[in-house]
Design an enzyme around this catalytic site. Structure first.
Site, PDB file in Angstrom:
ATOM      1  N   ASP A  76       0.846  -1.197   0.000  1.00  0.00           N
ATOM      2  CA  ASP A  76       0.000   0.000   0.000  1.00  0.00           C
ATOM      3  C   ASP A  76       0.883   1.250   0.000  1.00  0.00           C
ATOM      4  O   ASP A  76       2.099   1.171   0.201  1.00  0.00           O
ATOM      5  CB  ASP A  76      -0.896  -0.039   1.254  1.00  0.00           C
ATOM      6  CG  ASP A  76      -1.966   1.038   1.216  1.00  0.00           C
ATOM      7  OD1 ASP A  76      -2.307   1.519   0.129  1.00  0.00           O
ATOM      8  OD2 ASP A  76      -2.459   1.409   2.307  1.00  0.00           O
ATOM      9  N   GLU A 128       2.563   4.983  -4.053  1.00  0.00           N
ATOM     10  CA  GLU A 128       2.535   5.912  -5.216  1.00  0.00           C
ATOM     11  C   GLU A 128       3.845   6.663  -5.383  1.00  0.00           C
ATOM     12  O   GLU A 128       4.179   6.975  -6.539  1.00  0.00           O
ATOM     13  CB  GLU A 128       1.379   6.908  -5.050  1.00  0.00           C
ATOM     14  CG  GLU A 128       0.004   6.271  -5.138  1.00  0.00           C
ATOM     15  CD  GLU A 128      -0.343   5.371  -3.942  1.00  0.00           C
ATOM     16  OE1 GLU A 128       0.102   5.689  -2.832  1.00  0.00           O
ATOM     17  OE2 GLU A 128      -1.019   4.358  -4.129  1.00  0.00           O
ATOM     18  N   ASP A 153      -8.964   3.556  -2.236  1.00  0.00           N
ATOM     19  CA  ASP A 153      -9.944   4.026  -1.255  1.00  0.00           C
ATOM     20  C   ASP A 153     -11.208   4.595  -1.906  1.00  0.00           C
ATOM     21  O   ASP A 153     -11.400   5.805  -1.980  1.00  0.00           O
ATOM     22  CB  ASP A 153      -9.307   5.072  -0.341  1.00  0.00           C
ATOM     23  CG  ASP A 153      -8.157   4.473   0.451  1.00  0.00           C
ATOM     24  OD1 ASP A 153      -8.014   3.230   0.453  1.00  0.00           O
ATOM     25  OD2 ASP A 153      -7.393   5.238   1.058  1.00  0.00           O
TER      26      ASP A 153
END
Ligand code: GLC
Length: 760
Positions: free
Chosen positions: A401, A404, A475
């Site tokens: 997670d 990015e 999300d």
């Protein structure tokens, strides 16, 4: 115009520029213009060139390069036009100039609007790379990975810059977590692909600015793109996944249901309670996810000691109860002088740096954190070695997670020093491949230390990440709009190579409702990654949270899923050969049917099932478009001739589901988790009066299948029902095969001596 040829590669130049054209296959041609950028592709690994027959025709004003599938014409100004083998246009340079939208705003107004938080779109004028193509009146766009909005991307603009933004993802969002600069077009019904392999920030405008052209721009890097042909959309997707890689065969249990919430993982006790409830309520489930709270102070590769006595024993216990444990890992390493991972990374210089050479610090869950420089092989190897810690505890994979990479103290500046292989590079270039490189490291660590097919889930990705990781769409929120978006988003991810994907069922942020949760599960029941996940602070959304009848309906759909695990697994076997996704838009299977080119609320599973979920609150019936063919209502068996829309009753417990007549499906026995070792009996169900089916079987977990350790079965149900073992490498064939058809039940027993199935 000058022209040079070396086998399948061509250089064409005029006084102002030079382009290199490389024919890789009859359907894939690379176009390259050097803008001084060095380094290798992250999306494409290995040499993809195969010997291809190319004809060249050269005149003073034009060069034509012809393969069996594509004709590429270059004029004196080095404009490039691409045609199919019948010389019908696919991709043509636009000869005019861009006319940026007049947004009727001056700089002072812009400043004011931005002060209130409004985002004023950029006009992309500063980009160094710009490609403008002609847009036809009848032209649709697909692909681009996880972008928001609708199936057809025409009329919208998108950015490729991996972004963690928890605001509700709506169609005005230009960017999400992944950058997959692969565009599929259908011009006058003719398909093509365009893959722009440049990891810098880039942009697509697909006829929003002007209905006569679409354009791609990138802030920096080389102009490096691939034109991809194919006789239909399926072939374009196959060719693209030939180039950037396919989802490898997953472990079979990864197709089971997965339960998650941020954060059961606070304690072993809470995880155990969830496991108990799943079993008590007769809910099939294979995986429980552990979110960030299982770690010790959010330090990657640690486990908190206060609420877990012995993680290894706990994971083993869960395993005995039929659950696997999937822990989250974030790349941000806690800045903590007493933390061995931090110490080692600092000592070896593994973290990204400020331009002045000091280690760059930002903030993520653990507070001040530093970022591993995943573009370097030794850093990936180091990360892979750390994955061993989790493998030794017995976890079933790794959920990556925040890669990015996310940062809570403002965006990382463009000039932070990242590495691109052995070369020094920048955040600007390496940002979009950061998650990709982390996933690759994780994949390699899991493979090396577990020997099993790695199960990695990632939020950030670049083109090609599908070789290493499953993805989820990040999300989302408990909004009907997000349930609606699931269908086009999953379909476009699938057409962009990401066949293994899923959404947070029920919605991650905001509070779900009983109705939304049920409709979400129904719509997602065929998404390969099937996980219910929610944020801390939202209302509970486990299957039992709303009592009856929610629980009962939830159970009904999980049971349906578990009957179809072998079917999904067979689809993955096919996907490894073709690159075609499991969950697909109807346009992929019926590209000639104009009605499905912009259809947002139905999808297909493989070639056989048509799914038309209810995605609007309060709705209990809906129109379902059935393309040509004969269709059976999966629940009632009623037959419908296609090429028309029908009205279907769909009370809360009903997912409108259709199956093409004369289809065979494997139909697994009910179970509360998937045990790949249970391989004695398999059942096939016929829908209609005859059919054929190819079924794949292997051990469902390791790489032995790559050495031929698998079986293929050919099932034919007609007047003379047969079961044939067409390939026999795996030594545990089913002892019994059951065929269920209108004529009743037939059993076939495996004859060890003759290696054939005989009617019992
Ligand atoms: C991010 C993830 C989410 C996770 C949370 C805490 O928001 O997208 O899935 O639960 O971080 O780790």
């Amino acid at each position: 115009m000058e022209f040079k040829q070396e086998r399948q590669t061509f250089w064409v130049s005029n006084s102002s520029k030079k382009i290199k054209i490389s024919v890789l296959t009859p359907e894939i041609i690379r176009i390259f213009e050097d803008h001084g950028e060095t380094g290798n592709s992250y999306a494409i690994e290995g040499n993809k060139e195969i010997k291809t027959k190319v004809e060249v025709e050269q005149s003073k004003k034009q060069i034509i390069i012809r393969t069996a599938a594509l004709h590429l014409k270059v004029d004196e100004d080095l404009h490039i036009d691409v045609f199919n083998e019948k010389d019908q246009p696919l991709i043509q340079d636009y000869l005019g100039k861009r006319i940026p939208l007049d947004r009727e705003i001056n700089s002072e107004q812009k400043k004011l609007a931005e002060e209130e938080g409004h985002q004023i779109a950029s006009d992309q004028k500063g980009s160094q790379i710009l490609v403008i193509k002609k847009l036809a009146q009848d032209e649709q766009f697909y692909g681009l990975g996880d972008k928001t909005g609708f199936l057809n991307k025409r009329g919208y603009e998108y950015d490729n810059w991996n972004t963690d933004n928890p605001e509700p993802h709506v169609e005005s969002f230009t960017k999400l977590y992944k950058s997959i600069p692969f565009l599929i077009g259908m011009k006058n019904g003719l398909p093509y692909g365009l893959f722009f392999d440049n990891s810098y920030k880039s942009h697509f405008d697909l006829g929003k600015e002007n209905s006569n052209y679409y354009f791609y721009s990138a802030v920096q890097g080389n102009l490096d793109y691939y034109v991809i042909g194919g006789k239909d959309l399926k072939e374009v997707v196959s060719n693209y996944t030939y180039l950037t890689g396919r989802v490898p065969l997953p472990q079979k249990w990864t197709l089971g249901y997965q339960q998650s919430r941020w954060s059961y993982s606070v304690s072993q006790k809470e995880v155990q309670q969830i496991a108990d409830k799943l079993r008590e309520n007769d809910l099939p489930c294979d995986v429980i996810h552990l979110d960030i709270d299982y770690m010790d102070g959010y330090r990657a590769f640690t486990w908190r000691k206060d609420n877990y006595q012995d993680p290894k024993k706990f994971v083993q216990k869960m395993r005995k109860e039929g659950f696997r444990i999937m822990p989250i890992i974030d790349p941000g390493v806690k800045l903590d002088k007493n933390y061995p991972i931090y110490q080692e990374g600092i000592k070896k210089g593994y973290f990204v740096k400020n331009p002045d050479g000091s280690v760059y610090v930002n903030k993520v869950w653990p507070g001040d954190a530093v970022y591993p420089d995943f573009g370097r092989k030794e850093v990936r190897d180091w990360w892979a070695k750390n994955v061993k810690y989790l493998v030794d505890i017995g976890t079933c994979g790794v959920w990556n997670d925040m890669n990015e990479p996310a940062s809570f103290n403002g965006a990382l500046p463009d000039d932070i020093a990242f590495s691109d292989g052995k070369q020094r590079s920048t955040h600007a270039k390496m940002h979009n491949v950061y998650g990709h490189n982390m996933d690759k490291a994780t994949y390699e660590g899991l493979k090396k230390y577990s020997g099993k097919r790695p199960y990695v889930i990632t939020r950030a990705a670049y083109a090609g990440t599908q070789k290493y990781s499953t993805v989820w769409t990040g999300d989302n929120q408990s909004l009907w709009g997000h349930l609606q978006m699931l269908i086009p988003q999953m379909c476009n991810l699938g057409m962009s190579g990401f066949a293994f994907a899923g959404t947070d069922i029920g919605g991650f942020g905001a509070d779900t409702t009983s109705e939304l949760l049920i409709r979400w599960l129904e719509a997602a029941i065929f998404s390969p990654l099937l996980r219910n996940h929610a944020s801390v602070g939202t209302r509970a959304q486990e299957p039992w949270s709303f009592g009856q009848p929610t629980l009962e309906i939830y159970r009904k759909y999980l049971k349906l899923r578990y009957h179809l695990i072998s079917y999904l697994y067979d689809n993955f076997y096919q996907e490894t050969k073709t690159g075609l996704p499991i969950m697909r838009p109807l346009v992929l299977n019926f590209p000639k049917d104009r009605k499905v080119r912009t259809l947002n609320d139905e999808f297909m599973v493989g070639d056989d099932l048509l799914v038309a979920p209810v995605v609007t609150e309060g709705q209990t019936e809906r129109a379902v478009y059935l393309p040509k063919g004969d269709w059976l209502d999966f629940w009632t068996g009623s037959e419908y001739a296609g090429n028309t829309s029908i009205l279907v009753k769909a009370g809360l417990d009903k997912l409108p589901l259709f199956i093409e007549k004369n289809t065979i499906l494997p139909w697994d026995e009910s179970s509360n988790h998937i045990d790949p070792k249970k391989n004695d009996v398999i059942t096939f169900r016929l829908f209609g009066d005859h059919g054929n089916y190819i079924h794949y079987q292997d051990d469902g977990e390791d790489f032995a299948y790559q050495n031929g350790q698998f079986n293929l079965y050919k099932i034919t149900i007609s007047q003379k029902n047969t079961v044939e073992l067409t390939n026999f490498g795996y030594n545990c064939p089913y002892k019994k095969v059951v065929l269920l058809s209108e004529n009743g039940r037939q059993e076939f027993i495996f004859d060890q001596r003759d290696k054939i199935y005989k009617l019992a």
